[in-house]
Design a protein around this motif. Structure first.
Motif, PDB file in Angstrom:
ATOM      1  N   GLY A   8       0.803  -1.214   0.000  1.00 20.22           N
ATOM      2  CA  GLY A   8       0.000   0.000   0.000  1.00 20.22           C
ATOM      3  C   GLY A   8       0.838   1.266   0.000  1.00 20.22           C
ATOM      4  N   SER A   9       2.070   1.157  -0.452  1.00 16.13           N
ATOM      5  CA  SER A   9       2.979   2.296  -0.404  1.00 16.13           C
ATOM      6  C   SER A   9       2.859   3.209  -1.619  1.00 16.13           C
ATOM      7  N   GLY A  10       1.952   2.898  -2.534  1.00 13.25           N
ATOM      8  CA  GLY A  10       1.769   3.752  -3.689  1.00 13.25           C
ATOM      9  C   GLY A  10       2.444   3.186  -4.922  1.00 13.25           C
ATOM     10  N   PRO A  11       2.357   3.909  -6.026  1.00 14.06           N
ATOM     11  CA  PRO A  11       2.923   3.409  -7.277  1.00 14.06           C
ATOM     12  C   PRO A  11       4.451   3.430  -7.265  1.00 14.06           C
ATOM     13  N   SER A  12       5.017   2.510  -8.041  1.00 15.26           N
ATOM     14  CA  SER A  12       6.473   2.432  -8.142  1.00 15.26           C
ATOM     15  C   SER A  12       6.994   3.540  -9.049  1.00 15.26           C
ATOM     16  N   GLN A  13       8.297   3.738  -9.031  1.00 13.17           N
ATOM     17  CA  GLN A  13       8.917   4.727  -9.904  1.00 13.17           C
ATOM     18  C   GLN A  13       8.647   4.394 -11.363  1.00 13.17           C
ATOM     19  N   ARG A  14       8.655   3.128 -11.674  1.00  9.50           N
ATOM     20  CA  ARG A  14       8.406   2.687 -13.049  1.00  9.50           C
ATOM     21  C   ARG A  14       6.987   3.041 -13.483  1.00  9.50           C
ATOM     22  N   GLN A  15       6.003   2.771 -12.621  1.00 10.57           N
ATOM     23  CA  GLN A  15       4.620   3.125 -12.933  1.00 10.57           C
ATOM     24  C   GLN A  15       4.481   4.623 -13.147  1.00 10.57           C
ATOM     25  N   LEU A  16       5.096   5.411 -12.292  1.00 13.42           N
ATOM     26  CA  LEU A  16       5.017   6.863 -12.416  1.00 13.42           C
ATOM     27  C   LEU A  16       5.668   7.353 -13.706  1.00 13.42           C
ATOM     28  N   ARG A  17       6.822   6.783 -14.040  1.00 11.31           N
ATOM     29  CA  ARG A  17       7.542   7.201 -15.246  1.00 11.31           C
ATOM     30  C   ARG A  17       6.756   6.847 -16.504  1.00 11.31           C
ATOM     31  N   VAL A  18       6.259   5.616 -16.571  1.00  8.81           N
ATOM     32  CA  VAL A  18       5.498   5.195 -17.744  1.00  8.81           C
ATOM     33  C   VAL A  18       4.183   5.975 -17.830  1.00  8.81           C
ATOM     34  N   GLY A  19       3.551   6.225 -16.693  1.00 10.43           N
ATOM     35  CA  GLY A  19       2.325   7.011 -16.687  1.00 10.43           C
ATOM     36  C   GLY A  19       2.547   8.412 -17.227  1.00 10.43           C
ATOM     37  N   GLU A  20       3.659   9.001 -16.870  1.00  7.38           N
ATOM     38  CA  GLU A  20       3.983  10.349 -17.360  1.00  7.38           C
ATOM     39  C   GLU A  20       4.280  10.323 -18.857  1.00  7.38           C
ATOM     40  N   LEU A  21       4.969   9.299 -19.332  1.00  3.44           N
ATOM     41  CA  LEU A  21       5.215   9.162 -20.770  1.00  3.44           C
ATOM     42  C   LEU A  21       3.899   9.016 -21.533  1.00  3.44           C
ATOM     43  N   MET A  22       3.000   8.215 -20.991  1.00  2.00           N
ATOM     44  CA  MET A  22       1.690   8.011 -21.621  1.00  2.00           C
ATOM     45  C   MET A  22       0.888   9.316 -21.616  1.00  2.00           C
ATOM     46  N   ARG A  23       0.966  10.053 -20.526  1.00  2.00           N
ATOM     47  CA  ARG A  23       0.233  11.316 -20.427  1.00  2.00           C
ATOM     48  C   ARG A  23       0.710  12.300 -21.490  1.00  2.00           C
ATOM     49  N   HIS A  24       2.027  12.426 -21.632  1.00  2.00           N
ATOM     50  CA  HIS A  24       2.581  13.343 -22.629  1.00  2.00           C
ATOM     51  C   HIS A  24       2.174  12.926 -24.047  1.00  2.00           C
ATOM     52  N   ALA A  25       2.240  11.626 -24.336  1.00  2.00           N
ATOM     53  CA  ALA A  25       1.896  11.147 -25.675  1.00  2.00           C
ATOM     54  C   ALA A  25       0.407  11.358 -25.958  1.00  2.00           C
ATOM     55  N   LEU A  26      -0.453  11.075 -24.993  1.00  2.00           N
ATOM     56  CA  LEU A  26      -1.892  11.265 -25.180  1.00  2.00           C
ATOM     57  C   LEU A  26      -2.222  12.743 -25.365  1.00  2.00           C
ATOM     58  N   GLU A  49      -3.467  13.459 -15.593  1.00  2.00           N
ATOM     59  CA  GLU A  49      -2.779  12.312 -14.994  1.00  2.00           C
ATOM     60  C   GLU A  49      -3.125  11.037 -15.746  1.00  2.00           C
ATOM     61  N   VAL A  50      -2.142  10.124 -15.804  1.00  2.00           N
ATOM     62  CA  VAL A  50      -2.363   8.765 -16.289  1.00  2.00           C
ATOM     63  C   VAL A  50      -1.765   7.841 -15.239  1.00  2.00           C
ATOM     64  N   ARG A  51      -2.593   6.948 -14.715  1.00  2.00           N
ATOM     65  CA  ARG A  51      -2.129   5.980 -13.709  1.00  2.00           C
ATOM     66  C   ARG A  51      -1.996   4.616 -14.353  1.00  2.00           C
ATOM     67  N   MET A  52      -0.858   4.009 -14.131  1.00  2.00           N
ATOM     68  CA  MET A  52      -0.584   2.691 -14.698  1.00  2.00           C
ATOM     69  C   MET A  52      -0.807   1.615 -13.646  1.00  2.00           C
ATOM     70  N   SER A  53      -1.289   0.458 -14.085  1.00  3.75           N
ATOM     71  CA  SER A  53      -1.415  -0.687 -13.187  1.00  3.75           C
ATOM     72  C   SER A  53      -0.005  -1.214 -12.904  1.00  3.75           C
ATOM     73  N   PRO A  54       0.168  -2.001 -11.844  1.00  2.00           N
ATOM     74  CA  PRO A  54       1.510  -2.495 -11.512  1.00  2.00           C
ATOM     75  C   PRO A  54       2.177  -3.291 -12.633  1.00  2.00           C
ATOM     76  N   ASP A  55       1.389  -4.009 -13.449  1.00  2.00           N
ATOM     77  CA  ASP A  55       1.979  -4.768 -14.555  1.00  2.00           C
ATOM     78  C   ASP A  55       2.064  -3.958 -15.848  1.00  2.00           C
ATOM     79  N   LEU A  56       1.688  -2.692 -15.798  1.00  7.03           N
ATOM     80  CA  LEU A  56       1.747  -1.741 -16.916  1.00  7.03           C
ATOM     81  C   LEU A  56       0.846  -2.142 -18.089  1.00  7.03           C
ATOM     82  N   LYS A  57      -0.168  -2.945 -17.828  1.00  3.67           N
ATOM     83  CA  LYS A  57      -1.056  -3.379 -18.905  1.00  3.67           C
ATOM     84  C   LYS A  57      -2.359  -2.589 -18.961  1.00  3.67           C
ATOM     85  N   ILE A  58      -2.630  -1.779 -17.955  1.00  5.94           N
ATOM     86  CA  ILE A  58      -3.836  -0.947 -17.939  1.00  5.94           C
ATOM     87  C   ILE A  58      -3.424   0.481 -17.607  1.00  5.94           C
TER      88      ILE A  58
END
Length: 139
Positions: A8-26, A49-58
């Motif tokens: 329950g510590s929140g999203p990982s650095q990877r999720q945040l980074r990929v979410g930000e990349l997706m946000r910029h592209a969208l 904001e774009v939030r990524m699932s832990p497996d980066l599939k959603i």
């Protein structure tokens, strides 16, 4: 194989980074008007904001039309064009899997307005003035 438990510590650095990349592209796709949909052509849509699932599939994409009007129409238009958007985002971001896109209205603007109204309320202003007076008495 080591099992990882959600702490329950929140999203990982990877999720945040990929979410930000997706946000910029969208945001870039929407800004350039690459989607030929009558609803999206007449609305300016922000992507806070774009939030990524832990497996980066959603990817849950939080969007808001400028001015806040026609929210449901914009969500439906984005959902209609989900397949095209998914392909464009996969092309722009070199990911192993193109995530499934889900669109939601961003409520942070409403929450910010609610907090501003609370801060400007008479009760809070009274308490702030009282705290300032008490602070002045101590000095």
């Amino acid at each position: 194989m080591v099992k990882r438990f959600d702490t329950g510590s929140g999203p990982s650095q990877r999720q945040l980074r990929v979410g930000e990349l997706m946000r910029h592209a969208l945001a870039e796709v929407l800004q350039r008007g690459e989607i030929h949909d009558p609803v999206l052509e007449t609305h300016i849509v922000t992507v806070p904001e774009v939030r990524m699932s832990p497996d980066l599939k959603i990817a849950t994409c939080f969007v808001m039309p400028l001015g806040g009007g026609d929210q449901q129409a914009v969500i439906q238009a984005l959902a209609r064009n989900k397949r095209y958007l998914r392909g464009e985002l996969a092309h722009r971001n070199n990911l192993k899997y193109a995530p499934d896109l889900r669109f939601r209205i961003d409520g942070s603007f409403d929450e910010g307005s609610r907090i501003d109204r609370l801060i400007d309320s008479d009760e809070v202003q009274r308490d702030v003035k009282k705290a300032d007076q008490d602070k002045g008495d101590l000095e």
